[in-house]
Design an enzyme around this catalytic site. Sequence first.
Site, PDB file in Angstrom:
ATOM      1  CB  THR A  18      26.342 -36.298 -32.055  1.00  0.00           C
ATOM      2  OG1 THR A  18      26.422 -35.093 -32.823  1.00  0.00           O
ATOM      3  CG2 THR A  18      24.986 -36.393 -31.386  1.00  0.00           C
ATOM      4  CG  ASN A  26      29.892 -25.092 -32.334  1.00  0.00           C
ATOM      5  OD1 ASN A  26      29.955 -25.102 -31.097  1.00  0.00           O
ATOM      6  ND2 ASN A  26      28.756 -25.036 -32.981  1.00  0.00           N
ATOM      7  CG  HIS A  84      32.453 -34.453 -39.815  1.00  0.00           C
ATOM      8  ND1 HIS A  84      31.866 -33.263 -40.171  1.00  0.00           N
ATOM      9  CD2 HIS A  84      31.827 -34.851 -38.689  1.00  0.00           C
ATOM     10  CE1 HIS A  84      30.904 -32.967 -39.291  1.00  0.00           C
ATOM     11  NE2 HIS A  84      30.868 -33.917 -38.387  1.00  0.00           N
ATOM     12  CB  CYS A 141      22.948 -27.441 -35.128  1.00  0.00           C
ATOM     13  SG  CYS A 141      24.358 -28.502 -35.406  1.00  0.00           S
TER      14      CYS A 141
HETATM   15  C1  LIG Z   1      30.381 -30.734 -35.059  1.00  0.00           C
HETATM   16  C2  LIG Z   1      30.410 -30.679 -33.572  1.00  0.00           C
HETATM   17  C3  LIG Z   1      29.886 -31.724 -32.804  1.00  0.00           C
HETATM   18  C4  LIG Z   1      29.178 -32.917 -33.421  1.00  0.00           C
HETATM   19  O1  LIG Z   1      30.056 -33.806 -34.037  1.00  0.00           O
HETATM   20  P1  LIG Z   1      29.462 -34.858 -35.130  1.00  0.00           P
HETATM   21  O2  LIG Z   1      30.624 -35.739 -35.429  1.00  0.00           O
HETATM   22  O3  LIG Z   1      29.037 -34.039 -36.293  1.00  0.00           O
HETATM   23  O4  LIG Z   1      28.357 -35.580 -34.479  1.00  0.00           O
HETATM   24  C5  LIG Z   1      29.991 -31.634 -31.440  1.00  0.00           C
HETATM   25  N1  LIG Z   1      30.577 -30.580 -30.844  1.00  0.00           N
HETATM   26  C6  LIG Z   1      31.098 -29.558 -31.545  1.00  0.00           C
HETATM   27  C7  LIG Z   1      31.752 -28.442 -30.836  1.00  0.00           C
HETATM   28  C8  LIG Z   1      31.025 -29.571 -32.941  1.00  0.00           C
HETATM   29  O5  LIG Z   1      31.521 -28.544 -33.629  1.00  0.00           O
END
Ligand SMILES: *Cc1c(COP(=O)(O)O)cnc(C)c1O
Length: 387
Positions: A73, A152, A202, A326
């Site tokens: 993010t 995602n 993560h 989300c």
């Molecule tokens: C999970 C995700 C994010 C956000 O990453 P965080 O480390 O959780 O803030 C951004 N873009 C995509 C495509 C994601 O899957």
Amino acid sequence: MKKSIYLDHNSTTPLRPEVLEAAFPYLRELYGNASSIHEKGREAREAVEKARETVASFLGTKPNTILFTSGGTEANNFAIKGIGFRNKTKGNHIISTRIEHPCVLDTCKFMESQGFEVTLLPVDREGRISVEDLKHAITDRTILVSIMHANNEVGTIQPIAELAKVAKERGVYFHTDAVQSFGKIPVDVEDLGVDLLSVSAHKLYGPKGVGCLYVRKDVRILPHQHGGHHERGLRAGTENVAGIVGLGKAVSLARQEMEKRTQHLRALQEKFYEGILKRIDDVLLNGHPTERIPGTVNLGFKDVEGESMAINLDLKGICVSTGSACTAGSLEPSHVLVAMGVPQEYARGTVRFSLGHENTQEEMDYCLTEIPKIVKRLREMVTKPSH
Ligand SMILES: *Cc1c(COP(=O)(O)O)cnc(C)c1O
């Protein structure tokens, strides 16, 4: 203990024991501040720089192009705001897509409130951006294009190299959110031809709250946090040393194991999908049939509620998401499925199974016995008159 089958890896992944082992000493005896000049500080600095080299090398670049952040993010915010505000005398037009992660879409909305104009490109039924659409969208005022590498929710992979080439020809910066692709498919900043790229630990068996932004050499970007000289003066704040070490370890494991992981995931997902089709009618695979990251199987079950599916699966110990994590809790079909034009009766019943390399055939077989029962029951409830 109740059996738990984790099929939600696109939301987050379990921490690999090797990652915990590598990071743990930096929360205990190696507690130094990487900016301190003494021995404790030097130990921490060395660990941070070693992780930077590991990440850079896997991305096909030099360590000084990697800026550590608090995750995907922040990396996406950093890229869009940092390039946008730095170049606002050149132009005020940003191009992105309708299927980005909310942290890109919301940042674009914020940029609009600051006087920028944003164009969101459409996608086809399989979730792909058209290179022609990008060509037509770029104007003399365009300063940045931000298009995710892999989605995602449905896993569709974009033709980033081709898209980035179009931007480059017009002198426009190109950013990609590679959070879902990094560690799963080859991600090389030179092969892709991108100027900026976001990563999160993560999503690849590393710790939460750490990631990085790649910024091509000579690309000028505004600082994201003010207060010190950390991260080349662009992102102030004492480094999350343990987190960064964990990211480095997760990346080196991904590099060693990527081929093996992919083979295993492809075998699992093919058998799973075939098993579903054999046992259940009226199921739709959302996303591109082949240009998709390994492990993501997004299925639309006609005439069921995705939420009910997820709750019933949870009762059987199977962890999944509907749409994206989300947007969970809202019963509207996700913005990605809407953009792809997935028919309403399938979109509402969408479940994302995102597999990880630690999932086993036995686990998937258990799912194949439970899922058809749940779908059958939910469909009967819908068709049965209420009184
Ligand atoms: C999970 C995700 C994010 C956000 O990453 P965080 O480390 O959780 O803030 C951004 N873009 C995509 C495509 C994601 O899957």
